[in-house]
Design an enzyme around this catalytic site. Structure first.
Site, PDB file in Angstrom:
ATOM      1  CD  GLU A 263      -2.985  -0.785  -0.075  1.00  9.73           C
ATOM      2  OE1 GLU A 263      -3.119   0.382  -0.520  1.00  9.73           O
ATOM      3  OE2 GLU A 263      -3.579  -1.752  -0.574  1.00  9.73           O
TER       4      GLU A 263
ATOM      5  CG  ASP B  75      -7.610   4.377  -3.936  1.00 13.15           C
ATOM      6  OD1 ASP B  75      -8.804   4.563  -4.279  1.00 13.15           O
ATOM      7  OD2 ASP B  75      -6.898   3.479  -4.421  1.00 13.15           O
TER       8      ASP B  75
ATOM      9  CE1 TYR C 175      -5.952   3.737   0.027  1.00 14.57           C
ATOM     10  CE2 TYR C 175      -3.623   3.661   0.574  1.00 14.57           C
ATOM     11  CZ  TYR C 175      -4.692   3.209  -0.170  1.00 14.57           C
ATOM     12  OH  TYR C 175      -4.500   2.221  -1.099  1.00 14.57           O
TER      13      TYR C 175
END
Length: 385
Positions: free
Chosen positions: A59, A160, A142
């Site tokens: 990520e 996102d 996030y």
């Protein structure tokens, strides 16, 4: 009533209220989205695991970087540093070398710092509590949602850039989705769509839809499982949503850089610990003033700042490189070392002489690699910063 009004209960041009979105209308479309994902999802290495560490690495790497660029980095990183403890025990030189070419090097340093905190505070394991995840360096909302939902099944919606675009089009949003009040409404809608679904599958389906179908300029609406409930598609101009902000001109800076050779060794200098490309090893040089022609002050700069007497010899083809906020042109010159003064002994910790075969042991900016490749030094990297 038009489809857009059924979804939002608002007139065109107004910022929609989520109270007007009908969950019963959205639920069948979300279930269709999940079926679409099971059939169309790309096979990616981080999707084959629920290991929080591996998901975390992927990520962070995927932030502002394309998937095809990330895959080899991800695989190389996990081969070298397969666990939190391995990352925590690594030195910064190794961490930056593995990250080299991905850009945004503060992300690599935050990974390193967070791994060390995980070892000290959580015995090398990721906490399942999102509030504890938020206390780690470099882990924002996030990343918390991604790790907690994909690894542990926490009911947190991931928002996102791709998901934000999908949500904006569902509502035919005519305001900037990055504005705080609007962003909060989109996050609320994201959580409403998540509902009681499998958080991991749902979040990945939403991100995949934005990556493969709900594209910024040319959305492939005919393939979209959410088409029946998309207010932007109903307007016939889905690419108009969300509105784009005017693109700012990216400034340009030219540099003169030197390949100073002492027999078979090349001079490198470590960049300061703060600012652009902090801590990386680079070629010595200076920024050219507006209208200044290279090499200009190169020999003088090397004498005054480095204590090196050089003869500027061959020029190399200019190298152009773009960062997110700056474009640069590097004018590189081979320089023959004639002598050294006492100043050459200063700052020895941040200046090294390396042989060509040792260049791969130091983390360097991609632009520097381009210069070295043009000079026939070092293996081509084929990476993108």
């Amino acid at each position: 009533m038009k489809r857009r009004d059924m979804l939002t209960g608002s007139a065109a041009g107004a910022l929609p209220s989520l109270r007007g979105v009908h969950p019963d209308l959205l639920r069948p479309a979300v279930e269709e989205l999940h079926r679409w994902y099971l059939q169309q999802a790309r096979v990616l290495p981080w999707r084959a695991t629920r290991d929080a560490y591996a998901i975390w690495i992927s990520e962070v790497m995927l932030q502002q970087t394309q998937v095809r660029t990330v895959v080899p980095y991800y695989e190389r990183w996990l081969a070298a540093l397969p666990t939190v403890r391995a990352l925590a025990a690594a030195d910064e030189v190794e961490v930056l070398r593995l990250w080299e070419g991905l850009g945004y090097y503060s992300r690599a340093r935050n990974l390193h710092r967070a791994a060390r905190e995980l070892v000290v505070r959580f015995d090398g394991s990721f906490p399942r509590d999102p509030d504890q995840l938020r206390t780690l360096p470099g882990i924002g909302p996030y990343t918390v949602a991604a790790v907690a939902s994909l690894a542990f099944g926490a009911p947190l919606a991931v928002v996102d850039a791709n998901v934000r675009r999908v949500l904006s089009r569902l509502l035919a949003l005519e305001e900037d989705p990055r504005r705080a009040p609007v962003a909060r409404r989109l996050e609320a809608l994201a959580h409403e769509l998540l509902a009681d679904h499998d958080p991991s599958r749902h979040n990945q389906a939403m991100m995949e839809l934005g990556a493969l179908v709900c594209l910024p300029r040319t959305p492939r609406c005919e393939l979209c499982p959410l088409l029946s409930v998309c207010a932007a598609a109903a307007t016939g101009e889905p690419s108009r949503f969300p509105p784009t902000r005017p693109t700012k001109a990216v400034p340009h800076q030219a540099f003169a850089v030197a390949l100073v050779r002492d027999r078979e060794r090349l001079l490198l200098e470590q960049r300061p610990s703060g600012g652009l490309l902090a801590g990386l090893w680079d070629l010595p040089g200076y920024a050219l003033a507006l209208g200044e022609e290279p090499p200009g002050r190169l020999a003088q700069t090397l004498r005054e700042l480095y204590g090196l007497q050089v003869e500027v010899e061959e020029s190399l083809p200019p190298v152009k490189h773009a960062y997110s906020h700056l474009k640069v042109t590097l004018h590189a010159f081979r320089c023959r070392l004639l002598g050294r003064s006492s100043r050459a002994a200063e700052s020895v910790a941040t200046r090294i002489w390396v042989r060509p075969e040792e260049l791969g042991q130091r983390a360097m900016p991609r632009a520097c690699h381009k210069v070295l490749e043009g000079a026939g030094l070092g293996p081509p990297r084929g990476q993108v910063a």
